[in-house]
Design a protein around this motif. Structure first.
Motif, PDB file in Angstrom:
ATOM      1  N   GLY A  25       0.754  -1.245   0.000  1.00 55.47           N
ATOM      2  CA  GLY A  25       0.000   0.000   0.000  1.00 55.47           C
ATOM      3  C   GLY A  25       0.784   1.294   0.000  1.00 55.47           C
ATOM      4  O   GLY A  25       0.687   2.083  -0.941  1.00 55.47           O
ATOM      5  N   ILE A  29       1.049   3.669  -3.311  1.00 52.82           N
ATOM      6  CA  ILE A  29       0.493   5.029  -3.314  1.00 52.82           C
ATOM      7  C   ILE A  29       1.563   6.039  -3.720  1.00 52.82           C
ATOM      8  O   ILE A  29       1.305   6.960  -4.501  1.00 52.82           O
ATOM      9  CB  ILE A  29      -0.091   5.380  -1.927  1.00 52.82           C
ATOM     10  N   SER A  30       2.799   5.867  -3.190  1.00 52.69           N
ATOM     11  CA  SER A  30       3.892   6.760  -3.588  1.00 52.69           C
ATOM     12  C   SER A  30       4.130   6.675  -5.090  1.00 52.69           C
ATOM     13  O   SER A  30       4.332   7.689  -5.760  1.00 52.69           O
ATOM     14  CB  SER A  30       5.182   6.403  -2.847  1.00 52.69           C
ATOM     15  N   ASN A  33       1.034   8.249  -7.114  1.00 52.77           N
ATOM     16  CA  ASN A  33       0.865   9.697  -7.003  1.00 52.77           C
ATOM     17  C   ASN A  33       2.094  10.510  -7.390  1.00 52.77           C
ATOM     18  O   ASN A  33       1.954  11.683  -7.750  1.00 52.77           O
ATOM     19  CB  ASN A  33       0.426  10.061  -5.588  1.00 52.77           C
TER      20      ASN A  33
END
Length: 181
Positions: A25, A29-30, A33
């Motif tokens: 996760g 996400i890094s 985005n």
């Protein structure tokens, strides 16, 4: 619970890919985005330092996690007993510790590797630092949570001899596979 109250049941569809993606996760996400792709570090956290496995003198390892600056000060003073490291500009913030990981990890390992794991754990507990012990199969079998969660039961094999078996999540949560249908 819904089925017991006459409201029907629910199907659970959880694949290993789902679980692995949940573990990924923060890194995913890094990437999604900001296209940051972290290098693989199997025994260290990608964005927090120190956070990972450290050797102990008795051949065992401990996983420890220092996430807040106050924890870093306590860790230096009370766990590795090197209070001057808290003020060292290379390690003053988490970002700096991550950047200087190659210098930091050997310093910490140099302390933990000459102490028995029980001593490291005692120091971590006194300092309020998050940790976990790394268990082998015998450690997991003897762990109090294994018994508390009823994860191992005795049954018999085809010859009628007693054997122990793992009790799966479905069996524990739904009283057997039939209970999950």
């Amino acid at each position: 619970l819904d089925r017991a109250q006459g409201a029907g049941g629910a199907a659970l569809d959880v694949a290993m890919f789902d679980v692995a993606t949940e573990f990924l996760g923060p890194m995913l996400i890094s990437f999604l985005n900001s296209q940051v792709e972290y290098t693989r570090a199997p025994d260290q956290h990608h964005a927090i330092a120190p956070y990972g496995l450290f050797p102990c003198a008795d051949g065992k390892r401990v996983l420890l996690a220092v996430e807040q600056e106050g924890e870093w000060v306590r860790f230096c003073a009370d766990v590795i007993q090197r209070p001057e490291l808290a003020a060292d500009p290379r390690f003053a913030t988490n970002l700096q510790r991550v950047d200087a990981r190659e210098a930091l990890i050997p310093i910490i390992s140099g302390v933990t590797s000459v102490l028995e794991r029980r001593v490291v754990v005692e120091r971590l507990e006194r300092a309020g630092i998050a940790y976990a012990v790394l268990n082998d199969a015998s450690g997991v079998a003897a762990h109090p949570v294994t018994e508390f969660r009823d994860m191992v039961r005795q049954s018999t094999n085809h010859a009628g001899e007693p054997v122990q078996h793992l009790v799966g999540i479905i069996e524990r949560l739904f009283d057997g596979a039939d209970g999950a249908r």
